[in-house]
Scaffold this motif. Structure first.
Motif, PDB file in Angstrom:
ATOM      1  N   MET A   1       1.330  -1.151  -0.442  1.00 45.75           N
ATOM      2  CA  MET A   1       0.327   0.268   0.150  1.00 45.75           C
ATOM      3  C   MET A   1       1.069   0.563   0.104  1.00 45.75           C
ATOM      4  O   MET A   1       1.693   0.942   0.864  1.00 45.75           O
ATOM      5  CB  MET A   1      -0.532   0.307   0.892  1.00 45.75           C
ATOM      6  N   THR A   2       1.120   2.404  -0.801  1.00 45.81           N
ATOM      7  CA  THR A   2       1.218   3.569  -0.694  1.00 45.81           C
ATOM      8  C   THR A   2       1.058   4.084   0.221  1.00 45.81           C
ATOM      9  O   THR A   2       0.281   3.954  -0.189  1.00 45.81           O
ATOM     10  CB  THR A   2       1.052   3.862  -2.279  1.00 45.81           C
ATOM     11  N   ASN A   3       2.261   4.904   0.600  1.00 45.33           N
ATOM     12  CA  ASN A   3       1.678   6.398   2.247  1.00 45.33           C
ATOM     13  C   ASN A   3       1.329   7.677   0.961  1.00 45.33           C
ATOM     14  O   ASN A   3       2.820   8.076   0.573  1.00 45.33           O
ATOM     15  CB  ASN A   3       3.279   6.031   3.021  1.00 45.33           C
ATOM     16  N   ASN A   4       0.533   7.883   0.470  1.00 45.04           N
ATOM     17  CA  ASN A   4       0.694   8.972   0.251  1.00 45.04           C
ATOM     18  C   ASN A   4       0.975  10.531   0.903  1.00 45.04           C
ATOM     19  O   ASN A   4       0.073  11.233   0.809  1.00 45.04           O
ATOM     20  CB  ASN A   4      -0.823   9.687  -0.665  1.00 45.04           C
ATOM     21  N   LYS A   5       1.159  10.092   2.395  1.00 41.82           N
ATOM     22  CA  LYS A   5       0.856  11.082   3.085  1.00 41.82           C
ATOM     23  C   LYS A   5       2.226  12.722   3.153  1.00 41.82           C
ATOM     24  O   LYS A   5       2.795  11.778   2.659  1.00 41.82           O
ATOM     25  CB  LYS A   5       1.230  10.576   4.800  1.00 41.82           C
ATOM     26  N   LYS A   6       1.666  13.649   3.153  1.00 41.70           N
ATOM     27  CA  LYS A   6       2.154  14.455   2.982  1.00 41.70           C
ATOM     28  C   LYS A   6       2.751  15.009   4.137  1.00 41.70           C
ATOM     29  O   LYS A   6       2.611  14.870   5.161  1.00 41.70           O
ATOM     30  CB  LYS A   6       1.819  15.950   2.137  1.00 41.70           C
ATOM     31  N   THR A   7       3.827  15.334   4.122  1.00 38.94           N
ATOM     32  CA  THR A   7       4.654  16.135   4.796  1.00 38.94           C
ATOM     33  C   THR A   7       5.405  17.465   4.822  1.00 38.94           C
ATOM     34  O   THR A   7       5.132  18.053   4.298  1.00 38.94           O
ATOM     35  CB  THR A   7       6.474  15.132   5.170  1.00 38.94           C
ATOM     36  N   GLU A   8       5.072  18.287   6.320  1.00 34.45           N
ATOM     37  CA  GLU A   8       5.189  19.520   6.027  1.00 34.45           C
ATOM     38  C   GLU A   8       6.324  19.695   7.309  1.00 34.45           C
ATOM     39  O   GLU A   8       6.184  19.382   8.790  1.00 34.45           O
ATOM     40  CB  GLU A   8       3.993  20.214   6.233  1.00 34.45           C
ATOM     41  N   CYS A   9       6.719  21.272   7.164  1.00 34.25           N
ATOM     42  CA  CYS A   9       7.653  21.026   8.450  1.00 34.25           C
ATOM     43  C   CYS A   9       7.406  22.979   8.039  1.00 34.25           C
ATOM     44  O   CYS A   9       7.915  23.806   6.914  1.00 34.25           O
ATOM     45  CB  CYS A   9       9.539  21.370   8.566  1.00 34.25           C
ATOM     46  N   THR A  10       7.133  23.697   8.846  1.00 37.11           N
ATOM     47  CA  THR A  10       7.367  25.321   8.940  1.00 37.11           C
ATOM     48  C   THR A  10       8.506  25.780   9.816  1.00 37.11           C
ATOM     49  O   THR A  10       8.851  25.168  11.310  1.00 37.11           O
ATOM     50  CB  THR A  10       5.993  26.285   9.430  1.00 37.11           C
ATOM     51  N   TYR A  11       9.560  26.975   9.320  1.00 34.14           N
ATOM     52  CA  TYR A  11      10.657  27.672   9.593  1.00 34.14           C
ATOM     53  C   TYR A  11      10.477  28.865   9.959  1.00 34.14           C
ATOM     54  O   TYR A  11       9.292  29.647   9.500  1.00 34.14           O
ATOM     55  CB  TYR A  11      11.772  27.417   8.341  1.00 34.14           C
ATOM     56  N   ILE A  12      10.129  29.696  11.323  1.00 30.04           N
ATOM     57  CA  ILE A  12       9.860  30.213  11.705  1.00 30.04           C
ATOM     58  C   ILE A  12      11.648  31.165  11.924  1.00 30.04           C
ATOM     59  O   ILE A  12      12.411  30.640  12.693  1.00 30.04           O
ATOM     60  CB  ILE A  12       9.343  30.817  12.822  1.00 30.04           C
ATOM     61  N   ASN A  13      11.354  32.828  12.618  1.00 32.23           N
ATOM     62  CA  ASN A  13      12.127  33.348  13.694  1.00 32.23           C
ATOM     63  C   ASN A  13      13.866  33.422  12.672  1.00 32.23           C
ATOM     64  O   ASN A  13      14.870  33.214  13.343  1.00 32.23           O
ATOM     65  CB  ASN A  13      12.541  33.125  15.190  1.00 32.23           C
ATOM     66  N   GLY A  14      13.641  32.854  11.492  1.00 31.75           N
ATOM     67  CA  GLY A  14      15.019  33.007  10.624  1.00 31.75           C
ATOM     68  C   GLY A  14      15.774  34.184   9.322  1.00 31.75           C
ATOM     69  O   GLY A  14      13.860  35.376   9.647  1.00 31.75           O
ATOM     70  N   LYS A  15      16.683  34.231   8.842  1.00 32.15           N
ATOM     71  CA  LYS A  15      17.033  35.269   7.632  1.00 32.15           C
ATOM     72  C   LYS A  15      16.863  34.753   6.533  1.00 32.15           C
ATOM     73  O   LYS A  15      18.031  33.842   6.561  1.00 32.15           O
ATOM     74  CB  LYS A  15      18.263  36.270   8.723  1.00 32.15           C
ATOM     75  N   LEU A  45       1.780  33.921   9.228  1.00 32.72           N
ATOM     76  CA  LEU A  45       1.411  33.127   9.109  1.00 32.72           C
ATOM     77  C   LEU A  45      -0.120  32.421  10.084  1.00 32.72           C
ATOM     78  O   LEU A  45      -0.167  33.258  10.940  1.00 32.72           O
ATOM     79  CB  LEU A  45       2.451  32.256  10.090  1.00 32.72           C
ATOM     80  N   GLU A  46      -0.897  32.498   9.123  1.00 30.73           N
ATOM     81  CA  GLU A  46      -1.871  31.826   9.721  1.00 30.73           C
ATOM     82  C   GLU A  46      -2.461  30.605  10.594  1.00 30.73           C
ATOM     83  O   GLU A  46      -2.684  30.717  11.636  1.00 30.73           O
ATOM     84  CB  GLU A  46      -3.301  31.475   8.370  1.00 30.73           C
ATOM     85  N   LYS A  47      -1.928  29.681  10.157  1.00 28.50           N
ATOM     86  CA  LYS A  47      -1.818  28.592  10.830  1.00 28.50           C
ATOM     87  C   LYS A  47      -0.333  27.283  10.991  1.00 28.50           C
ATOM     88  O   LYS A  47       0.307  27.757   9.227  1.00 28.50           O
ATOM     89  CB  LYS A  47      -2.915  27.739  11.239  1.00 28.50           C
ATOM     90  N   ILE A  48       0.507  26.767  12.025  1.00 30.56           N
ATOM     91  CA  ILE A  48       1.111  25.879  11.806  1.00 30.56           C
ATOM     92  C   ILE A  48       1.068  24.350  11.958  1.00 30.56           C
ATOM     93  O   ILE A  48       0.393  24.616  12.733  1.00 30.56           O
ATOM     94  CB  ILE A  48       2.570  26.749  12.711  1.00 30.56           C
ATOM     95  N   GLU A  49       0.805  23.861  10.492  1.00 35.50           N
ATOM     96  CA  GLU A  49       0.633  22.522  10.966  1.00 35.50           C
ATOM     97  C   GLU A  49       2.013  21.806  10.761  1.00 35.50           C
ATOM     98  O   GLU A  49       3.196  21.937  10.258  1.00 35.50           O
ATOM     99  CB  GLU A  49      -0.239  21.776   9.564  1.00 35.50           C
ATOM    100  N   GLY A  50       1.974  20.874  10.964  1.00 28.95           N
ATOM    101  CA  GLY A  50       3.015  19.508  10.988  1.00 28.95           C
ATOM    102  C   GLY A  50       4.627  20.137  11.813  1.00 28.95           C
ATOM    103  O   GLY A  50       4.144  21.053  13.083  1.00 28.95           O
ATOM    104  N   GLU A  51       5.074  19.452  12.125  1.00 23.81           N
ATOM    105  CA  GLU A  51       6.571  20.548  12.048  1.00 23.81           C
ATOM    106  C   GLU A  51       6.749  21.589  12.400  1.00 23.81           C
ATOM    107  O   GLU A  51       6.665  21.394  11.537  1.00 23.81           O
ATOM    108  CB  GLU A  51       8.376  19.678  11.582  1.00 23.81           C
TER     109      GLU A  51
END
Length: 314
Positions: A1-15, A45-51
């Motif tokens: 079975m193929t895993n189609n789950k998307k991965t998402e990471c938000t990076y904040i407080n950077g330059k 950013l409206e909301k942060i999802e994932g890592e």
């Protein structure tokens, strides 16, 4: 079975460098499935999802592309004597390191080194066969100059390659000789081929393995895409070798430039090998017009200072 789950990471407080001149920096970005999906102000950013990763003010740059590299040479050189400071300051230092490596690796292996520059050695001259003979006369020794257009070898190598005072000059190359006509061990440009063609050849798998090892070193310096500006079709086809390296862990996108002499004998520029969609693909052809400026083999006019009528090679 193929895993189609998307991965998402938000990076904040950077330059974060954006390459957009109107707004050169952002403070946050979203990476989705390995690709930058959004970049802007953290306040937007409206909301942060994932890592979520707090960059704590650190700068973020795009991955670097090394547009002229010789990865296989670099990977092999990492296992050789580094003939540069802080290890090597003189020919005497070089002799000491050759003796040490020769003793450590046994009698059957070539002793190799890279990176010497005669202008930076205390003796202000290139090492010769006789210097290398002092270090190890019973095993082959080859040391590559910093420009990679010139090598110096010991007497054992000259013997194995059949290079004597009677050996004719190689077109596009030069065998340096002393005042009595004896080869000094210094081989310039195409004259190097007299030696490289008799050296032990690593298997495709061995080369792929060390390329994979090099990958993380390059990533540690921010290099995410590379070229190989000396692609060959034989004895190992570089396209096949790099694809095998990917299976072993090479992560960089890689563009190969094959030398023209090989392509003349074996044309391989099919569409599937030049497609930009491939992580490893052929991007062009490598041609040589002359040589090295610092090694004084490049064609110049007027002649090199202090070198009489030496105008390099045409």
């Amino acid at each position: 079975m193929t895993n189609n789950k998307k991965t998402e990471c938000t990076y904040i407080n950077g330059k974060i460098f954006t390459a957009n001149s109107d707004k050169p920096h952002a403070t946050a970005m979203i990476v989705r499935d390995g690709k930058v999906a959004w970049m802007g102000s953290q306040a937007d950013l409206e909301k942060i999802e994932g890592e979520c990763v707090d960059l704590q003010g650190l700068s973020v740059l795009p991955g670097l592309i090394d547009a002229h590299l010789h990865p296989l040479y670099l990977a092999n050189a990492s296992k050789q004597i580094a003939c540069t400071p802080p290890l090597i300051h003189s020919i005497e230092d070089l002799i000491k390191e050759i003796r040490s490596l020769r003793g450590a690796q046994g009698e059957d292996k070539w002793v190799e080194g890279w990176g010497y520059d005669e202008g930076k050695l205390l003796e202000r001259r290139s090492p010769t066969r006789w210097d290398l003979d002092q270090a190890a006369a019973d095993v082959p020794v080859i040391i590559t100059r910093t420009c990679a257009h010139i090598v110096v070898v010991n007497s054992k190598v000259l013997e194995l390659a059949g290079i004597t005072r009677d050996t004719p000059e190689v077109p596009g190359g030069q065998i340096d000789r002393d005042e009595d006509g004896e080869p000094t061990g210094i081989l310039r440009e195409n004259a190097k081929d007299l030696v490289t063609r008799i050296m032990p050849v690593k298997t495709l798998e061995e080369n792929a393995e060390i390329l994979a090892e090099l990958s993380n070193v390059l990533l540690s310096h921010g290099i995410t895409a590379i070229t190989d500006a000396m692609g060959r079709t034989e004895p190992t086809d570089y396209l096949e070798m790099y694809n095998d390296a990917v299976k072993k862990g090479l992560k960089q996108r890689t563009v190969l430039y094959y030398i023209w002499e090989d392509l003349k004998k074996k044309p391989i520029l099919e569409n599937e090998k030049t497609s930009l969609e491939n992580q490893i693909h052929i991007g062009g052809v490598k041609l040589f017009s002359d040589g090295s400026v610092s090694g004084q083999t490049a064609w110049v006019n007027p002649p090199f200072l202090g070198e009489g009528e030496n105008m390099g090679s045409k």
